[in-house]
Write a protein that holds these residues in place. Structure first.
Motif, PDB file in Angstrom:
ATOM      1  N   GLN A  77      -2.881   0.677   1.201  1.00 12.45           N
ATOM      2  CA  GLN A  77      -4.322   0.662   1.385  1.00 12.45           C
ATOM      3  C   GLN A  77      -4.726  -0.454   2.335  1.00 12.45           C
ATOM      4  O   GLN A  77      -4.261  -1.588   2.204  1.00 12.45           O
ATOM      5  N   LYS A  78      -5.567  -0.114   3.288  1.00  7.07           N
ATOM      6  CA  LYS A  78      -6.140  -1.092   4.217  1.00  7.07           C
ATOM      7  C   LYS A  78      -7.428  -1.607   3.601  1.00  7.07           C
ATOM      8  O   LYS A  78      -8.309  -0.820   3.234  1.00  7.07           O
ATOM      9  N   ILE A  79      -7.556  -2.914   3.485  1.00 11.91           N
ATOM     10  CA  ILE A  79      -8.629  -3.516   2.683  1.00 11.91           C
ATOM     11  C   ILE A  79      -9.414  -4.533   3.501  1.00 11.91           C
ATOM     12  O   ILE A  79      -8.831  -5.328   4.243  1.00 11.91           O
ATOM     13  N   THR A  83     -14.802  -8.085   1.271  1.00 13.73           N
ATOM     14  CA  THR A  83     -15.434  -7.349   0.176  1.00 13.73           C
ATOM     15  C   THR A  83     -14.436  -6.745  -0.814  1.00 13.73           C
ATOM     16  O   THR A  83     -14.825  -6.386  -1.926  1.00 13.73           O
ATOM     17  N   GLY A  84     -13.190  -6.581  -0.391  1.00 15.69           N
ATOM     18  CA  GLY A  84     -12.208  -5.900  -1.223  1.00 15.69           C
ATOM     19  C   GLY A  84     -12.291  -4.396  -1.128  1.00 15.69           C
ATOM     20  O   GLY A  84     -11.551  -3.690  -1.829  1.00 15.69           O
ATOM     21  N   ARG A  85     -13.146  -3.882  -0.260  1.00 12.76           N
ATOM     22  CA  ARG A  85     -13.319  -2.429  -0.133  1.00 12.76           C
ATOM     23  C   ARG A  85     -12.111  -1.807   0.560  1.00 12.76           C
ATOM     24  O   ARG A  85     -11.628  -2.349   1.561  1.00 12.76           O
ATOM     25  N   VAL A  86     -11.641  -0.683   0.028  1.00 12.31           N
ATOM     26  CA  VAL A  86     -10.534   0.049   0.638  1.00 12.31           C
ATOM     27  C   VAL A  86     -11.081   0.869   1.798  1.00 12.31           C
ATOM     28  O   VAL A  86     -11.974   1.702   1.625  1.00 12.31           O
ATOM     29  N   ILE A  90      -2.686   5.138   3.858  1.00 17.76           N
ATOM     30  CA  ILE A  90      -1.589   5.880   4.477  1.00 17.76           C
ATOM     31  C   ILE A  90      -0.455   5.979   3.461  1.00 17.76           C
ATOM     32  O   ILE A  90      -0.381   5.160   2.530  1.00 17.76           O
ATOM     33  N   PRO A  91       0.445   6.959   3.621  1.00 11.92           N
ATOM     34  CA  PRO A  91       1.579   7.040   2.691  1.00 11.92           C
ATOM     35  C   PRO A  91       2.567   5.907   2.943  1.00 11.92           C
ATOM     36  O   PRO A  91       2.728   5.450   4.074  1.00 11.92           O
TER      37      PRO A  91
END
Length: 211
Positions: A77-79, A83-86, A90-91
């Motif tokens: 996950q790119k974060i 904010t910590g928002r995803v 990607i797999p």
């Protein structure tokens, strides 16, 4: 191959509500580490956790200078670090344990498969693979050197390997019972190491190079 005992410079923690430390990364000021259900921001100058994001984070963590990348089960996950928002997902090919950013790509350590994959950060496609003879935990690059952590049983070390062949060039052996679950450099003379179920993060000395 040179072998030496890792020089532990500092131990951080254990911390309240942190039972397990997974991935570790460094943004130039703070150490970020994964502890299962949150990403923690550690100030290495004080040893305090200054904030955290409630986001799934059970394995490798990387920072590209702008965004965080967090390995969780079979995906990355790119974060947004503010904010910590995803932002995107990607797999993660074959799952993984360690994660690093270098050369505009992600480097994924695979624990049981004993491999390091270089992967496309936009698609998760594998660009190249380096085999290891030990289980791979954390991965990091510094000054053109590829290093990775290993942890099998009670034995753990940090290894400098040839990125072309996988040959081990140098080993820093951790004390008995002290494991490396994640690995990151500060870009200078320290490696930050996740301490697994000790709930700690450790700083060890990076070997000096002749000038």
């Amino acid at each position: 191959m040179k072998t030496s005992t890792a020089d532990i410079l500092h131990e951080y923690g254990p911390f309240p509500d942190v039972d397990q430390v997974g991935g570790v990364t460094f943004d130039g000021r703070h150490v970020w580490f994964a502890s299962g259900d949150r990403l923690n921001v550690l100030d290495p100058a004080t040893g305090d956790i200054v904030r955290w994001h409630d986001v799934a984070a059970d394995a490798g963590t990387a920072f590209d200078g702008t965004h965080l990348f967090q390995l969780i089960e079979d995906r990355i996950q790119k974060i947004d670090p503010a904010t910590g928002r995803v932002l995107s997902t990607i797999p993660a090919p074959g799952g993984g344990s360690g994660l690093a950013w270098a050369e505009g790509t992600l480097w994924l350590g695979q624990y049981r498969d004993r491999r390091i994959h270089q992967i496309d950060p936009e698609t998760g496609a594998v660009l190249r693979t380096i085999d290891s003879d030990r289980m791979v935990t954390g991965v990091t690059w510094v000054d053109g050197e590829l290093w990775h952590g290993t942890w099998e049983g009670e034995e753990s070390e940090v290894r400098h390997i040839d990125p072309a062949t996988g040959e081990v060039l140098e080993r820093l052996q951790m004390p008995d019972g002290v494991g490396v679950s994640g690995l990151e450099t500060d870009g200078a003379d320290r490696f930050f190491c996740g301490g697994g179920n000790s709930g700690r993060v450790r700083a060890i000395r990076r070997p000096r190079r002749a000038t």
